[in-house]
Motif scaffolding. Sequence first.
Motif, PDB file in Angstrom:
ATOM      1  N   SER A 232      87.911  38.672  -2.485  1.00 53.91           N
ATOM      2  CA  SER A 232      86.470  38.364  -2.130  1.00 53.91           C
ATOM      3  C   SER A 232      86.514  37.892  -0.555  1.00 53.91           C
ATOM      4  O   SER A 232      85.826  38.618  -0.074  1.00 53.91           O
ATOM      5  N   ILE A 233      87.535  37.268  -0.225  1.00 58.99           N
ATOM      6  CA  ILE A 233      87.659  36.967   1.231  1.00 58.99           C
ATOM      7  C   ILE A 233      87.559  38.098   2.113  1.00 58.99           C
ATOM      8  O   ILE A 233      86.979  38.493   3.093  1.00 58.99           O
ATOM      9  N   GLN A 234      88.720  38.818   1.850  1.00 60.05           N
ATOM     10  CA  GLN A 234      88.978  40.094   2.804  1.00 60.05           C
ATOM     11  C   GLN A 234      87.759  41.088   2.843  1.00 60.05           C
ATOM     12  O   GLN A 234      87.198  41.488   3.863  1.00 60.05           O
ATOM     13  N   PHE A 235      86.899  40.930   1.471  1.00 62.52           N
ATOM     14  CA  PHE A 235      85.827  41.999   1.480  1.00 62.52           C
ATOM     15  C   PHE A 235      84.526  41.625   2.382  1.00 62.52           C
ATOM     16  O   PHE A 235      84.002  42.041   3.277  1.00 62.52           O
TER      17      PHE A 235
ATOM     18  N   THR B 292      76.337  41.040  -7.046  1.00 67.84           N
ATOM     19  CA  THR B 292      76.757  41.499  -8.357  1.00 67.84           C
ATOM     20  C   THR B 292      76.510  40.539  -9.459  1.00 67.84           C
ATOM     21  O   THR B 292      76.259  39.366  -9.200  1.00 67.84           O
ATOM     22  N   THR B 293      76.198  41.144 -10.526  1.00 68.89           N
ATOM     23  CA  THR B 293      75.999  40.215 -11.984  1.00 68.89           C
ATOM     24  C   THR B 293      76.552  40.938 -13.165  1.00 68.89           C
ATOM     25  O   THR B 293      76.668  42.271 -13.057  1.00 68.89           O
ATOM     26  N   ASP B 294      77.146  40.323 -13.865  1.00 74.57           N
ATOM     27  CA  ASP B 294      77.625  40.837 -15.204  1.00 74.57           C
ATOM     28  C   ASP B 294      76.609  40.602 -16.312  1.00 74.57           C
ATOM     29  O   ASP B 294      76.628  40.851 -17.495  1.00 74.57           O
ATOM     30  N   ALA B 295      75.291  40.316 -15.847  1.00 74.91           N
ATOM     31  CA  ALA B 295      73.923  40.403 -16.773  1.00 74.91           C
ATOM     32  C   ALA B 295      73.864  42.073 -17.099  1.00 74.91           C
ATOM     33  O   ALA B 295      74.092  42.916 -16.494  1.00 74.91           O
TER      34      ALA B 295
ATOM     35  N   THR C 198      81.560  34.185   7.647  1.00 74.85           N
ATOM     36  CA  THR C 198      81.221  34.858   6.230  1.00 74.85           C
ATOM     37  C   THR C 198      80.235  34.209   5.439  1.00 74.85           C
ATOM     38  O   THR C 198      79.872  32.959   5.476  1.00 74.85           O
ATOM     39  N   LYS C 199      79.175  35.083   4.660  1.00 73.20           N
ATOM     40  CA  LYS C 199      78.271  34.450   3.925  1.00 73.20           C
ATOM     41  C   LYS C 199      78.430  34.783   2.622  1.00 73.20           C
ATOM     42  O   LYS C 199      78.394  35.978   2.244  1.00 73.20           O
ATOM     43  N   ASN C 200      78.537  33.711   1.737  1.00 77.86           N
ATOM     44  CA  ASN C 200      78.941  33.911   0.281  1.00 77.86           C
ATOM     45  C   ASN C 200      78.173  32.954  -0.676  1.00 77.86           C
ATOM     46  O   ASN C 200      78.112  31.786  -0.209  1.00 77.86           O
ATOM     47  N   THR C 201      77.880  33.236  -1.752  1.00 75.45           N
ATOM     48  CA  THR C 201      77.216  32.382  -2.795  1.00 75.45           C
ATOM     49  C   THR C 201      77.252  32.828  -4.231  1.00 75.45           C
ATOM     50  O   THR C 201      77.487  33.913  -4.298  1.00 75.45           O
ATOM     51  N   ALA C 202      77.136  31.803  -5.086  1.00 73.73           N
ATOM     52  CA  ALA C 202      77.136  32.413  -6.543  1.00 73.73           C
ATOM     53  C   ALA C 202      76.585  31.294  -7.518  1.00 73.73           C
ATOM     54  O   ALA C 202      76.845  30.106  -7.275  1.00 73.73           O
ATOM     55  N   TYR C 203      75.869  31.637  -8.592  1.00 80.65           N
ATOM     56  CA  TYR C 203      75.390  30.678  -9.529  1.00 80.65           C
ATOM     57  C   TYR C 203      75.589  31.224 -10.808  1.00 80.65           C
ATOM     58  O   TYR C 203      75.771  32.571 -11.132  1.00 80.65           O
ATOM     59  N   THR C 204      75.578  30.441 -11.785  1.00 77.77           N
ATOM     60  CA  THR C 204      75.741  30.622 -13.262  1.00 77.77           C
ATOM     61  C   THR C 204      74.510  30.146 -13.560  1.00 77.77           C
ATOM     62  O   THR C 204      73.853  29.091 -13.449  1.00 77.77           O
ATOM     63  N   THR C 205      73.924  30.798 -15.055  1.00 72.92           N
ATOM     64  CA  THR C 205      73.182  30.290 -16.009  1.00 72.92           C
ATOM     65  C   THR C 205      73.519  30.994 -17.365  1.00 72.92           C
ATOM     66  O   THR C 205      74.514  31.557 -17.588  1.00 72.92           O
ATOM     67  N   VAL C 206      72.630  30.388 -18.368  1.00 72.46           N
ATOM     68  CA  VAL C 206      73.068  30.890 -19.754  1.00 72.46           C
ATOM     69  C   VAL C 206      71.861  31.674 -20.257  1.00 72.46           C
ATOM     70  O   VAL C 206      70.679  31.000 -20.209  1.00 72.46           O
ATOM     71  N   ILE C 207      71.960  32.776 -20.757  1.00 69.04           N
ATOM     72  CA  ILE C 207      71.100  33.650 -21.315  1.00 69.04           C
ATOM     73  C   ILE C 207      71.633  34.066 -22.670  1.00 69.04           C
ATOM     74  O   ILE C 207      72.601  34.652 -22.588  1.00 69.04           O
ATOM     75  N   ASP C 208      70.561  34.037 -23.594  1.00 71.63           N
ATOM     76  CA  ASP C 208      71.228  34.413 -24.879  1.00 71.63           C
ATOM     77  C   ASP C 208      72.568  33.749 -25.451  1.00 71.63           C
ATOM     78  O   ASP C 208      73.205  34.563 -26.095  1.00 71.63           O
ATOM     79  N   GLY C 209      72.592  32.519 -24.966  1.00 71.17           N
ATOM     80  CA  GLY C 209      74.035  31.828 -25.301  1.00 71.17           C
ATOM     81  C   GLY C 209      75.424  32.395 -24.551  1.00 71.17           C
ATOM     82  O   GLY C 209      76.267  31.892 -24.812  1.00 71.17           O
ATOM     83  N   LYS C 210      74.883  33.333 -23.523  1.00 66.48           N
ATOM     84  CA  LYS C 210      76.150  33.743 -22.600  1.00 66.48           C
ATOM     85  C   LYS C 210      76.149  33.332 -21.537  1.00 66.48           C
ATOM     86  O   LYS C 210      74.981  33.169 -20.728  1.00 66.48           O
ATOM     87  N   GLU C 211      77.089  33.232 -20.790  1.00 66.81           N
ATOM     88  CA  GLU C 211      76.974  32.684 -19.290  1.00 66.81           C
ATOM     89  C   GLU C 211      76.765  33.776 -18.482  1.00 66.81           C
ATOM     90  O   GLU C 211      77.809  34.892 -18.674  1.00 66.81           O
ATOM     91  N   ILE C 212      75.931  33.870 -17.789  1.00 62.47           N
ATOM     92  CA  ILE C 212      75.465  34.964 -16.625  1.00 62.47           C
ATOM     93  C   ILE C 212      75.889  34.324 -15.312  1.00 62.47           C
ATOM     94  O   ILE C 212      75.562  33.311 -14.844  1.00 62.47           O
TER      95      ILE C 212
ATOM     96  N   ASN D 158      82.887  33.599  -5.258  1.00 63.90           N
ATOM     97  CA  ASN D 158      81.889  34.232  -5.133  1.00 63.90           C
ATOM     98  C   ASN D 158      81.694  35.917  -5.645  1.00 63.90           C
ATOM     99  O   ASN D 158      81.395  35.863  -6.705  1.00 63.90           O
ATOM    100  N   ILE D 159      81.661  36.696  -4.743  1.00 65.95           N
ATOM    101  CA  ILE D 159      81.025  38.013  -4.889  1.00 65.95           C
ATOM    102  C   ILE D 159      81.970  38.378  -6.348  1.00 65.95           C
ATOM    103  O   ILE D 159      81.441  39.136  -6.825  1.00 65.95           O
TER     104      ILE D 159
END
Length: 408
Positions: free
Chosen positions: A149-152, A201-204, A163-177, A15-16
């Motif tokens: 991630s777990i320790q944080f 956190t995001t890599d967008a 603990t409370k964690n989640t994560a999603y991906t999508t595709v924008i401009d052909g790039k995985e976000i 996740n994070i």
Amino acid sequence: MTTKTVSMKRISGYNILSPKGFKADGIHCGLKHKKNDLGLLVSEVPANVAGVFTTNAIQAAPLHVTKEAIAKEGKLQAIIINSGNANACTGKQGLEDAYAMQELTAEKLGIDPHLVGVASTGVIGEKMNMVPVIKGIKNISPSYGLEGSIQFSQALLTTDTVTKNTAYTTVIDGKEITIAGTAKGSGMIEPNMATMLGFITTDAKVETPHLQTALKTVTDLTFNAITVDGDTSTNDTVLLLANGLAENETLTPEHPEWGKFIQTLHAVAQDLAKMIAKDGEGATKLIETEVIGAVSDEEARKIAKTVVGSPLVKTAVFGCDANWGRIIAAVGYSGATVDPNAISIQIGDTTVVESGEPVSFSEEHLREYLKQPEVKIVVQLHQGEGQGLAWGCDLTYDYVQINATYRT
């Protein structure tokens, strides 16, 4: 916010740290007896940042330090957090301690202090024991992958049970976000905001002003739509870091796929918000209220939050009592526009009120439904097109016990 459904996928795993370029760690430094109480989240590069904070006029020292850091150039590269002490109402010394945490972390990472945010959670009004904190900052060692991630996420917790964690991906401009989040929150949950810390956190690639707009929009629909006990704390912070390492074109509201980013961010925030509500102190059930047919979305959310925040509704759900009178009373005192003769209410799949009048239903059937871990209430107002959701939890004997002995 667009209502068109977009393609996104929920990630299982760590996740994070799912977005590119983030690492983290959490350790026990000694503020608490045994469990992790110090965490560090780091981006490989300075990240654009957005933040939302408690509306309480009394704000803890770390909030002042973090707001000042963000104001410098709208970027953060690291966040140092502690649990076990809120560093709130601690005067000049508390502010000096928060700055010390920022400066020690910056020195450790070899970055400018204004690139470090600080967050704290725990007991209010007690001076921070800086000896273990200083030692902990020197020893903490962020890493990539599941363990970090777990320790944080564990280092954030106070009275939380999970603990409370989640994560999603999508595709924008052909790039995985990827967008991911972790949070803590269990009591004093009445966001605008509440005793909660949330880190997303995001890599967008998103510029800071638009990132702030996105976070504020999503917060109003998620973190600000939950309540546990109606109190608002001094430390609450949600920070969104976007480091751009997915290498998409810069996202703005004019970008044709801006809606994808917003909806994916919304999914992350809503997951975390619901997890916080479900893990309310002593809670056994998540309560979701949906209001439709209101004058506006804002009024729908106001009514929904009033219903899930009602102590009488919360105790009725705890006792598996289908006392719809408490629900309609909460609708009435919400301050929103309602027509008493047009209101319909459902509990689960059972209609209990139609056009403001009672409907015969099976008490036994609803009693069994109310034993479930998640309870849904739907209120139809027939006043307009507004709709809204809110989440809360039941009010139990354990809540009283936990908060009667929090300091002792």
